[in-house]
Scaffold this motif. Structure first.
Motif, short mmCIF file in Angstrom:
data_model
loop_
_atom_site.label_atom_id
_atom_site.label_comp_id
_atom_site.label_asym_id
_atom_site.label_seq_id
_atom_site.Cartn_x
_atom_site.Cartn_y
_atom_site.Cartn_z
N SER A 94 51.99 40.46 59.90
CA SER A 94 52.04 40.36 57.91
C SER A 94 50.67 38.84 58.20
O SER A 94 51.47 38.47 56.67
N ALA A 95 51.05 38.79 58.41
CA ALA A 95 50.10 37.64 58.72
C ALA A 95 48.25 38.07 58.60
O ALA A 95 47.85 37.35 57.76
N SER A 96 48.50 39.43 58.53
CA SER A 96 47.22 39.96 57.40
C SER A 96 47.31 39.80 56.34
O SER A 96 46.52 40.10 55.25
N LYS A 97 48.81 39.42 55.51
CA LYS A 97 48.89 40.05 54.30
C LYS A 97 48.32 38.49 54.10
O LYS A 97 47.23 39.27 52.62
N SER A 98 47.87 37.62 54.55
CA SER A 98 46.81 36.39 54.18
C SER A 98 45.44 36.88 54.26
O SER A 98 44.43 36.61 52.76
N VAL A 99 44.97 37.62 54.82
CA VAL A 99 43.80 38.50 54.55
C VAL A 99 43.61 39.00 53.23
O VAL A 99 42.70 39.60 52.67
N ILE A 100 44.70 40.68 53.77
CA ILE A 100 44.33 40.86 52.39
C ILE A 100 44.18 39.91 50.98
O ILE A 100 43.60 40.24 49.98
N SER A 101 45.14 38.69 51.03
CA SER A 101 45.05 38.61 49.75
C SER A 101 43.59 37.72 49.61
O SER A 101 42.96 37.33 48.47
N ALA A 102 42.82 37.47 50.74
CA ALA A 102 41.38 36.36 50.23
C ALA A 102 40.34 37.69 50.26
O ALA A 102 39.78 38.04 49.66
N GLN A 264 29.41 29.73 50.92
CA GLN A 264 30.89 30.05 49.90
C GLN A 264 31.44 31.32 49.84
O GLN A 264 31.06 32.30 49.10
N VAL A 265 31.77 31.64 51.39
CA VAL A 265 32.48 33.40 51.35
C VAL A 265 33.91 33.19 50.59
O VAL A 265 33.91 34.88 49.95
N LEU A 266 34.80 32.67 50.03
CA LEU A 266 35.86 32.67 49.30
C LEU A 266 35.56 31.83 48.11
O LEU A 266 35.65 30.51 48.55
N PRO A 267 36.00 32.28 47.06
CA PRO A 267 36.20 30.83 45.89
C PRO A 267 36.69 30.59 46.15
O PRO A 267 37.99 30.51 46.51
N ALA A 268 36.30 28.79 46.35
CA ALA A 268 37.40 27.40 46.22
C ALA A 268 38.53 28.27 45.70
O ALA A 268 39.94 27.26 45.49
N GLU A 269 39.10 28.25 43.63
CA GLU A 269 39.57 28.96 43.33
C GLU A 269 40.79 29.67 43.70
O GLU A 269 41.97 29.15 43.46
N TRP A 270 39.95 30.41 44.37
CA TRP A 270 41.15 31.24 45.15
C TRP A 270 41.70 30.15 45.81
O TRP A 270 42.90 30.91 46.28
N VAL A 271 41.24 29.55 46.79
CA VAL A 271 42.15 28.97 47.88
C VAL A 271 43.27 28.00 47.19
O VAL A 271 44.58 28.71 47.48
N GLU A 272 42.63 27.31 46.22
CA GLU A 272 43.73 26.76 44.98
C GLU A 272 45.41 27.25 44.84
O GLU A 272 46.28 27.38 44.49
N ARG A 273 44.17 28.81 43.93
CA ARG A 273 45.07 29.53 44.13
C ARG A 273 46.28 30.15 44.47
O ARG A 273 47.69 30.55 44.53
N SER A 274 45.63 30.80 45.73
CA SER A 274 46.88 31.22 46.72
C SER A 274 47.64 30.41 47.47
O SER A 274 48.98 30.44 48.36
N TRP A 275 47.18 29.11 47.48
CA TRP A 275 47.98 27.79 48.38
C TRP A 275 48.79 26.72 46.64
O TRP A 275 49.79 26.36 47.28
N THR A 276 49.46 27.25 46.11
CA THR A 276 49.96 27.24 44.28
C THR A 276 51.32 27.46 44.23
O THR A 276 51.12 29.09 44.36
N PRO A 277 52.73 26.56 44.39
CA PRO A 277 53.46 28.04 44.33
C PRO A 277 53.56 28.64 43.16
O PRO A 277 53.88 28.41 42.66
N ALA A 278 54.56 29.90 43.60
CA ALA A 278 54.57 31.35 42.75
C ALA A 278 56.03 31.72 42.73
O ALA A 278 56.34 32.06 41.91
N THR A 279 56.83 31.21 44.24
CA THR A 279 58.15 31.55 44.08
C THR A 279 58.42 31.18 45.15
O THR A 279 57.90 29.79 45.92
N ARG A 280 59.66 31.64 45.74
CA ARG A 280 60.87 30.29 46.86
C ARG A 280 60.90 32.05 47.38
O ARG A 280 61.77 32.51 47.22
#
Length: 360
Positions: A94-102, A264-280
């Motif tokens: 399931s670490a691949s879920k982070s890859v799909i997010s990218a 810039q391979v991945l938008p910096a804004e996407w890294v920020e959004r991916s690392w912003t808490p959305a749930t718990r």
């Protein structure tokens, strides 16, 4: 005693990027934990602490590899218990879920997908059941990324029935709602598979082909073909294979704000959004963003990709550090292996970075 490489002048660019991200990480730590993360300006890894930590790692029967990168330099590259080479692809689960997010973030930047508010049925309406719950039209890309679709999970005890079905996308979309869209976290590989299906439908190309062009080639890594559903859609969120060094390159991509090799391979804004808490997470209590878990170790924010059995990518921005651990996928559920990996990070690797390596 082992000798571990130290920070060199050739890595000044990586260090500058890490320093730029340090303040943001410390601000985020204060926001999430209520206290400021320690100010750390060390280089390298303390050799005495690290020697002891690697000795402890060697005692873990299910651990297969450990990579520690700091300021972009690989300071530890170890194999354990007959594990494959560090350039050999292994199942990252399931670490691949982070890859799909990218890949989703890249698809949005390229206009292949509209954005996180795009409804899942905008691309997958042909798979929806005829008597679909009206709430299905409310499920968005952002809901899928943050595991808040509201649909009954296809993971855990439900996983076998799902992957035994004739149409994985239709099966996932036909699950009953057990929560409102945008509600609590319901960790489900089916949600990530729906993202893979959306990428395929919207682009007219396979998720693997997109991963090759958008991610593997810019990073200089290999992502082999992996499992597909009966309709030929690559499984989103499980069974992907990457080598430990490729996992480290992926972690470094995020640590450097989406930049790699001067582009810039991945938008910096996407890294920020991916690392912003959305749930718990209902299990760990830690936060979850877009395909990444968010925790804290010794006052440092840690963002991590987590695959079953202990396939881990830990990114600690304010220590300029990426840590990869791979493990046997035969680890029993309920074992303490994951806890042991977390202790290696908390009690060994992070303190080694806080103290830094010997200089001179």
């Amino acid at each position: 005693m082992r000798r571990f490489p130290q920070f060199t002048c050739s890595l000044l660019v990586a260090a500058a990027l890490a320093t730029a991200g340090c303040a943001e990480a410390q601000d985020r730590a204060a926001e999430v934990t209520g206290e400021e993360a320690p100010q750390v300006a060390t280089r390298g890894l303390d050799p005495d602490i690290l020697e002891q930590t690697i000795g402890q790692a060697a005692q873990l029967p299910n651990l297969r590899s450990l990579i520690v990168m700091r300021h972009g330099e690989p300071l530890v590259e170890e194999r354990f218990n007959g594990g494959p080479g560090l350039d050999a692809a292994v199942n990252i689960k399931s670490a691949s879920k982070s890859v799909i997010s990218a890949l989703v973030g890249m698809a949005i930047e390229r206009g292949v997908l509209e954005g996180t508010g795009q409804p899942v049925l905008s691309e997958l309406s042909a798979y929806a059941p005829a008597d679909a719950d009206p709430r299905l039209r409310q499920v968005t890309v952002g809901n899928l990324l943050s595991m808040r679709a509201g649909l009954e999970r296809t993971s855990g005890d439900n996983y076998g029935r799902w992957v035994s079905s004739e149409n994985w996308v239709r099966y996932a979309l036909s699950r009953p709602f057990v929560e409102e869209p945008g509600g609590r976290m319901l960790y489900s590989t089916g949600s990530t598979h729906l993202l893979s299906a959306m990428l395929t439908e919207a682009s007219g190309r396979s998720t693997w082909a997109l991963a090759q062009e958008w991610l593997a080639e810019p990073l200089g890594v290999v992502i082999p073909r992996w499992e597909r559903d009966p309709q030929g859609i690559y499984l989103g969120g499980n069974q992907m294979a990457m080598s430990p060094r490729a996992m480290a390159a992926f972690g470094e991509l995020y640590r450097n704000g989406g930049a790699a090799g001067g582009e810039q391979v991945l938008p910096a804004e996407w890294v920020e959004r991916s690392w912003t808490p959305a749930t718990r997470s209902p299990w760990s209590g830690e936060s979850y963003g877009y395909g990444w878990f968010i925790g804290e170790v010794r006052g440092h924010l840690v963002y991590y990709a987590w695959g079953y059995g202990g396939q881990m990518i830990f990114v600690v921005p304010d220590l300029a550090m990426t840590v990869v651990m791979t493990s046997s996928t035969d680890v029993e559920r309920g074992s303490d292996h994951l806890g042991a990996l977390r202790r290696l990070l908390k009690d060994g690797i992070v303190p080694a970075a806080e103290r830094g390596g010997q200089t001179g």
